[in-house]
Design an enzyme around this catalytic site. Sequence first.
Site, mmCIF file in Angstrom:
data_model
loop_
_atom_site.group_PDB
_atom_site.id
_atom_site.type_symbol
_atom_site.label_atom_id
_atom_site.label_comp_id
_atom_site.label_asym_id
_atom_site.label_seq_id
_atom_site.Cartn_x
_atom_site.Cartn_y
_atom_site.Cartn_z
ATOM 1 C CG HIS A 61 4.608 4.734 9.106
ATOM 2 N ND1 HIS A 61 3.856 3.758 8.476
ATOM 3 C CD2 HIS A 61 5.091 5.524 8.118
ATOM 4 C CE1 HIS A 61 3.892 3.958 7.163
ATOM 5 N NE2 HIS A 61 4.632 5.032 6.920
ATOM 6 C CG ASN B 105 7.235 3.419 4.034
ATOM 7 O OD1 ASN B 105 6.712 4.036 4.943
ATOM 8 N ND2 ASN B 105 6.689 3.338 2.821
ATOM 9 N NE ARG C 61 -1.353 2.516 2.869
ATOM 10 C CZ ARG C 61 -0.839 3.626 3.363
ATOM 11 N NH1 ARG C 61 -0.719 4.714 2.599
ATOM 12 N NH2 ARG C 61 -0.402 3.674 4.617
ATOM 13 C CG ASP C 62 3.235 4.387 2.963
ATOM 14 O OD1 ASP C 62 2.985 5.297 2.153
ATOM 15 O OD2 ASP C 62 3.841 4.582 4.023
ATOM 16 C CG HIS D 231 8.617 7.869 5.523
ATOM 17 N ND1 HIS D 231 8.156 8.018 4.237
ATOM 18 C CD2 HIS D 231 7.611 7.261 6.200
ATOM 19 C CE1 HIS D 231 6.925 7.538 4.149
ATOM 20 N NE2 HIS D 231 6.567 7.081 5.318
ATOM 21 C CB CYS E 86 13.312 5.963 -6.587
ATOM 22 S SG CYS E 86 14.368 5.592 -7.999
#
Lengths: 314, 314
Positions: free
Chosen positions: B223, B265, B30-31, B225, B256
Amino acid sequence: MGARDVGLPEHLPRSGELPAEVTIWEVGPRDGLQNEAATVPVDVKLEFLDRLADAGLTTLEATSFVHPKWVPQLADAEELLSRLDRRTGARYPVLVPNARGLDRAVDAGIADIAVFASATESFAKRNLNSTYDEQFAMFEPVIARARGEGMAVRGYLSMCFGDPWEGVVDPGQVVAAGRRLLDAGCGQLSLGDTIGVATPGQVDRLVDAFAAAGVGVDALAVHFHDTYGQALSNTLAALRRGVATVDSSAGGLGGCPYAESATGNLATEDLVWMLDGLGVRHGADLDALVTTSTWMAQRLGRPSPSRVVRALAG
Amino acid sequence: MGARDVGLPEHLPRSGELPAEVTIWEVGPRDGLQNEAATVPVDVKLEFLDRLADAGLTTLEATSFVHPKWVPQLADAEELLSRLDRRTGARYPVLVPNARGLDRAVDAGIADIAVFASATESFAKRNLNSTYDEQFAMFEPVIARARGEGMAVRGYLSMCFGDPWEGVVDPGQVVAAGRRLLDAGCGQLSLGDTIGVATPGQVDRLVDAFAAAGVGVDALAVHFHDTYGQALSNTLAALRRGVATVDSSAGGLGGCPYAESATGNLATEDLVWMLDGLGVRHGADLDALVTTSTWMAQRLGRPSPSRVVRALAG
């Protein structure tokens, strides 16, 4: 508006258990460049060192006196050192592998050297072509003579957590090797995770094992590689144990982001971001480091593996 | 001989202060995929979810019912869910932004949903086109109806540490927003560092602030990043505060490695490497994850940003 404009992480209080100040031992010009495929011209190296000093770094490992046959990227050590603008208050340690290397260091007027030993028998054989015991027999007179010349000596210890041939390395084995370097006259040990496999619990246990053997955190530095993405977490663990000298490489030099395996050193910028957020002083200017590493990445023709550099260089 | 053959980090004792077991909340499908430039065919998504379940992951955020206008990469949510092989013992949460999304979730027979709110006014306006207060007014009936349908509801909270428009976010503000989601019926909060700027001391302070407000670690997930390389260090801090649910994305999907800014993430494989080293159970098989993420990277036509995947995929 870029994320940098958030103003993070400068305005945060320091967590109580951390050192108030950390010495960043910048290894990019030596450990970084010796692991890059491209050989960088001496003029670029000199500008790199100048820019890093301008950015506020005060411990800059400048080059290596390992034989050029093994490290052709640093074959220009004498020229570099003769032309280097050595700043007042800054240190420019040089790697010295043996008696011949020490001769070169003496000739170059070097005040700080570093020797490197292996915590494991297997890596001593493969990297130094000696047994575990022979390496100390080789280093001890080098260290003694360096100390007699008034030099400070750091001892790098490789394979402190895992070894490709021996697996997990026992902390007791690392402490024993470290004690021999300290007893021989090294003022500081740099505990290296040469293949980047360590995790934070191992860092805790190794620092504790040194403490139990009477070696406090003042004599320790840590040197992590980011092969498995663990370098900064391991550094955090070391900081929380009180270690106050951290090795890192500007821009993560030495690890190529295009390679299958990014085996580079912890990036100085990623370390600085964390230290700023933790409220730990270090004296470096993040923007100047990012500008320098962006410039160096252009010289090398590829992007920096540092996440901070890539985020802020836009 | 590859570094993987070292056998690290499986054989290490668990540090005492850590949770014995961690739930990996896999957000890659999903994310991760919603932040990839390429739209992945539904057959590839289904194989991806199957492979992740085969690798032992049991919480797999499958897709999103955000309007396809905003997230075209996940426009195939209904087809994906109708064809998905939902494994016994596994959960497949779906993101639901509003009442219309909940209708779709009910129609699809979903048992777990997640809603998302912002801890800051600025991001509520920009991401949700509502004020800070309006977002709760929108979510409260959605959560109530979902609970009435017997669903479990997770509340994502964005911008818990820093916000591009507001700077450092006060922990008290995050706790207040989190309390509203919990009071509305959310069973768990996922504390998001949406722009990746957080450092570990902030994580300590936020978890402590929730505890002071009567919200224990059982109700919290994190969560992170990796925009500034801090994701795993922040996770370590959360684990050492007792947080036992960690969001991550297989292969670091969503960031990327060629982009100037790697905003993805935390990579599941990098997390698993650390958890294995720390002796924390999680149920996933690292080799199977690496194989899966390598396969997915080939589908996306670019290498994985996960350091572990790049080190082991050779």
